[in-house]
Design a protein around this motif. Structure first.
Motif, PDB file in Angstrom:
ATOM      1  N   MET A   1       0.772  -1.157   0.091  1.00 11.50           N
ATOM      2  CA  MET A   1      -0.079  -0.056  -0.041  1.00 11.50           C
ATOM      3  C   MET A   1       0.996   1.440  -0.010  1.00 11.50           C
ATOM      4  N   LEU A   2       2.092   1.234   0.626  1.00 11.69           N
ATOM      5  CA  LEU A   2       2.862   2.497   0.397  1.00 11.69           C
ATOM      6  C   LEU A   2       3.266   2.911  -0.887  1.00 11.69           C
ATOM      7  N   ASN A   3       3.508   1.947  -1.910  1.00 13.95           N
ATOM      8  CA  ASN A   3       3.643   2.326  -3.130  1.00 13.95           C
ATOM      9  C   ASN A   3       2.502   2.935  -3.716  1.00 13.95           C
ATOM     10  N   CYS A   4       1.201   2.725  -3.460  1.00 14.93           N
ATOM     11  CA  CYS A   4       0.097   3.251  -3.769  1.00 14.93           C
ATOM     12  C   CYS A   4       0.146   4.742  -3.424  1.00 14.93           C
ATOM     13  N   HIS A   5       0.464   5.025  -2.323  1.00 14.59           N
ATOM     14  CA  HIS A   5       0.661   6.431  -1.884  1.00 14.59           C
ATOM     15  C   HIS A   5       1.638   7.021  -2.722  1.00 14.59           C
ATOM     16  N   LYS A   6       2.843   6.773  -2.968  1.00 15.35           N
ATOM     17  CA  LYS A   6       3.820   7.318  -3.549  1.00 15.35           C
ATOM     18  C   LYS A   6       3.394   7.523  -5.222  1.00 15.35           C
ATOM     19  N   VAL A   7       2.554   6.676  -5.766  1.00 15.02           N
ATOM     20  CA  VAL A   7       2.110   6.579  -7.048  1.00 15.02           C
ATOM     21  C   VAL A   7       0.929   7.910  -7.107  1.00 15.02           C
ATOM     22  N   TYR A   8      -0.031   7.973  -5.995  1.00 13.95           N
ATOM     23  CA  TYR A   8      -1.216   8.750  -5.965  1.00 13.95           C
ATOM     24  C   TYR A   8      -0.274  10.269  -5.897  1.00 13.95           C
ATOM     25  N   ARG A   9       0.551  10.342  -4.928  1.00 17.56           N
ATOM     26  CA  ARG A   9       1.045  11.640  -4.881  1.00 17.56           C
ATOM     27  C   ARG A   9       1.834  12.136  -6.208  1.00 17.56           C
ATOM     28  N   ALA A  10       2.676  11.343  -6.833  1.00 18.35           N
ATOM     29  CA  ALA A  10       3.233  11.623  -8.038  1.00 18.35           C
ATOM     30  C   ALA A  10       2.094  12.011  -9.017  1.00 18.35           C
ATOM     31  N   GLN A  27     -13.700  21.644  -7.063  1.00 16.11           N
ATOM     32  CA  GLN A  27     -12.607  21.185  -7.934  1.00 16.11           C
ATOM     33  C   GLN A  27     -11.725  20.727  -7.320  1.00 16.11           C
ATOM     34  N   ALA A  28     -11.174  20.934  -6.368  1.00 11.91           N
ATOM     35  CA  ALA A  28      -9.946  20.245  -5.680  1.00 11.91           C
ATOM     36  C   ALA A  28     -10.439  18.887  -5.157  1.00 11.91           C
ATOM     37  N   ARG A  29     -11.796  18.589  -4.752  1.00  8.67           N
ATOM     38  CA  ARG A  29     -12.082  17.302  -4.336  1.00  8.67           C
ATOM     39  C   ARG A  29     -12.393  16.326  -5.742  1.00  8.67           C
ATOM     40  N   HIS A  30     -12.818  16.922  -6.768  1.00  7.40           N
ATOM     41  CA  HIS A  30     -12.781  16.179  -8.016  1.00  7.40           C
ATOM     42  C   HIS A  30     -11.474  15.918  -8.505  1.00  7.40           C
ATOM     43  N   MET A  31     -10.578  16.710  -8.325  1.00 12.69           N
ATOM     44  CA  MET A  31      -8.905  16.472  -8.804  1.00 12.69           C
ATOM     45  C   MET A  31      -8.501  15.549  -8.087  1.00 12.69           C
ATOM     46  N   ASN A  32      -8.630  15.460  -6.586  1.00 13.14           N
ATOM     47  CA  ASN A  32      -8.268  14.357  -5.810  1.00 13.14           C
ATOM     48  C   ASN A  32      -8.894  12.872  -6.187  1.00 13.14           C
ATOM     49  N   ILE A  33     -10.124  12.832  -6.537  1.00 13.35           N
ATOM     50  CA  ILE A  33     -10.799  11.689  -6.894  1.00 13.35           C
ATOM     51  C   ILE A  33     -10.334  11.308  -8.220  1.00 13.35           C
ATOM     52  N   MET A  34     -10.000  12.269  -9.243  1.00 16.28           N
ATOM     53  CA  MET A  34      -9.263  11.898 -10.551  1.00 16.28           C
ATOM     54  C   MET A  34      -7.928  11.411 -10.176  1.00 16.28           C
ATOM     55  N   ALA A  35      -7.202  11.822  -9.492  1.00 19.68           N
ATOM     56  CA  ALA A  35      -5.830  11.341  -9.249  1.00 19.68           C
ATOM     57  C   ALA A  35      -5.890  10.010  -8.614  1.00 19.68           C
ATOM     58  N   GLY A  36      -6.635   9.684  -7.505  1.00 21.24           N
ATOM     59  CA  GLY A  36      -6.985   8.397  -7.202  1.00 21.24           C
ATOM     60  C   GLY A  36      -7.353   7.415  -8.154  1.00 21.24           C
ATOM     61  N   PHE A  37      -8.450   8.080  -9.087  1.00 23.30           N
ATOM     62  CA  PHE A  37      -8.744   6.952 -10.230  1.00 23.30           C
ATOM     63  C   PHE A  37      -7.784   6.712 -11.152  1.00 23.30           C
ATOM     64  N   ILE A  38      -6.782   7.577 -11.416  1.00 17.53           N
ATOM     65  CA  ILE A  38      -5.769   7.352 -12.264  1.00 17.53           C
ATOM     66  C   ILE A  38      -4.672   6.341 -11.676  1.00 17.53           C
ATOM     67  N   VAL A  52     -10.054  -1.148  -9.851  1.00 16.38           N
ATOM     68  CA  VAL A  52      -9.465   0.218  -9.456  1.00 16.38           C
ATOM     69  C   VAL A  52      -9.493   0.811  -8.023  1.00 16.38           C
ATOM     70  N   ALA A  53     -10.646   0.546  -7.688  1.00 18.19           N
ATOM     71  CA  ALA A  53     -10.986   1.030  -6.271  1.00 18.19           C
ATOM     72  C   ALA A  53     -10.106   0.192  -5.278  1.00 18.19           C
ATOM     73  N   SER A  54      -9.686  -1.028  -5.478  1.00 16.64           N
ATOM     74  CA  SER A  54      -8.771  -1.731  -4.591  1.00 16.64           C
ATOM     75  C   SER A  54      -7.496  -1.104  -4.539  1.00 16.64           C
ATOM     76  N   GLU A  55      -6.844  -0.331  -5.482  1.00 14.80           N
ATOM     77  CA  GLU A  55      -5.653   0.113  -5.544  1.00 14.80           C
ATOM     78  C   GLU A  55      -5.731   1.675  -5.136  1.00 14.80           C
ATOM     79  N   ILE A  56      -6.911   2.306  -4.848  1.00 12.66           N
ATOM     80  CA  ILE A  56      -6.820   3.662  -4.330  1.00 12.66           C
ATOM     81  C   ILE A  56      -6.397   3.898  -3.069  1.00 12.66           C
ATOM     82  N   PRO A  57      -5.161   4.561  -2.572  1.00 16.60           N
ATOM     83  CA  PRO A  57      -4.804   4.633  -1.253  1.00 16.60           C
ATOM     84  C   PRO A  57      -5.662   5.642  -0.399  1.00 16.60           C
ATOM     85  N   LYS A  58      -6.716   4.875  -0.030  1.00 15.79           N
ATOM     86  CA  LYS A  58      -7.597   5.964   0.767  1.00 15.79           C
ATOM     87  C   LYS A  58      -8.334   4.981   1.662  1.00 15.79           C
ATOM     88  N   ALA A  59      -8.734   5.432   3.052  1.00 16.26           N
ATOM     89  CA  ALA A  59      -9.194   4.522   4.051  1.00 16.26           C
ATOM     90  C   ALA A  59     -10.443   4.214   3.423  1.00 16.26           C
TER      91      ALA A  59
END
Length: 133
Positions: A1-10, A27-38, A52-59
């Motif tokens: 899961m740590l790698n997911c956080h690094k990928v999400y942040r990048a 807009q910021a919230r939508h951008m966060n969701i889009m970053a998680g989606f990607i 996709v959802a299983s790899e999103i680094p979110k509680a």
């Protein structure tokens, strides 16, 4: 899961940098969701929402993440000009020195509407090919 956080942040930082404007509120919230989606797509190598959802680094529960992605996809406030076009332009600009093949697919839905999808096919090297849709 740590790698997911690094990928999400990048991904998140790259999206913000490419857009060049500071987003606030929805807009910021939508951008966060889009970053998680990607991030989920990149990490899972799939486009199925459950994968996709299983790899999103979110509680949170996976089903909650799936519902959030569905709502984001259906949300009319997620504007094409703001959330897609700037990135599509940059991808095409980066690929401009290569041969670009457009793949156009049209299909008719049950209600008689025609859906048109244009994808870009490019070859990164002789072994790999990638598709952006």
């Amino acid at each position: 899961m740590l790698n997911c956080h690094k990928v999400y942040r990048a991904i998140h930082q790259a999206l913000i940098k490419a857009l060049g404007i500071e987003m606030k509120g929805n807009q910021a919230r939508h951008m966060n969701i889009m970053a998680g989606f990607i991030c989920g797509i990149v990490q899972s190598g799939e486009v199925k929402l459950a994968e996709v959802a299983s790899e999103i680094p979110k509680a949170g529960q996976e089903e909650s993440k799936i519902m959030q992605l569905r709502r984001w996809l259906k949300n009319e406030a997620v504007d094409i000009d703001l959330y897609y076009l700037p990135y599509i332009k940059q991808i095409l600009k980066a690929l401009a020195k290569q041969t670009i093949v457009l793949i156009i697919d049209g299909s008719t839905t049950a209600s008689g509407c025609v859906t048109l999808m244009v994808s870009v096919l490019y070859k990164a090297d002789r072994k790999d090919s990638c598709v952006f849709g």
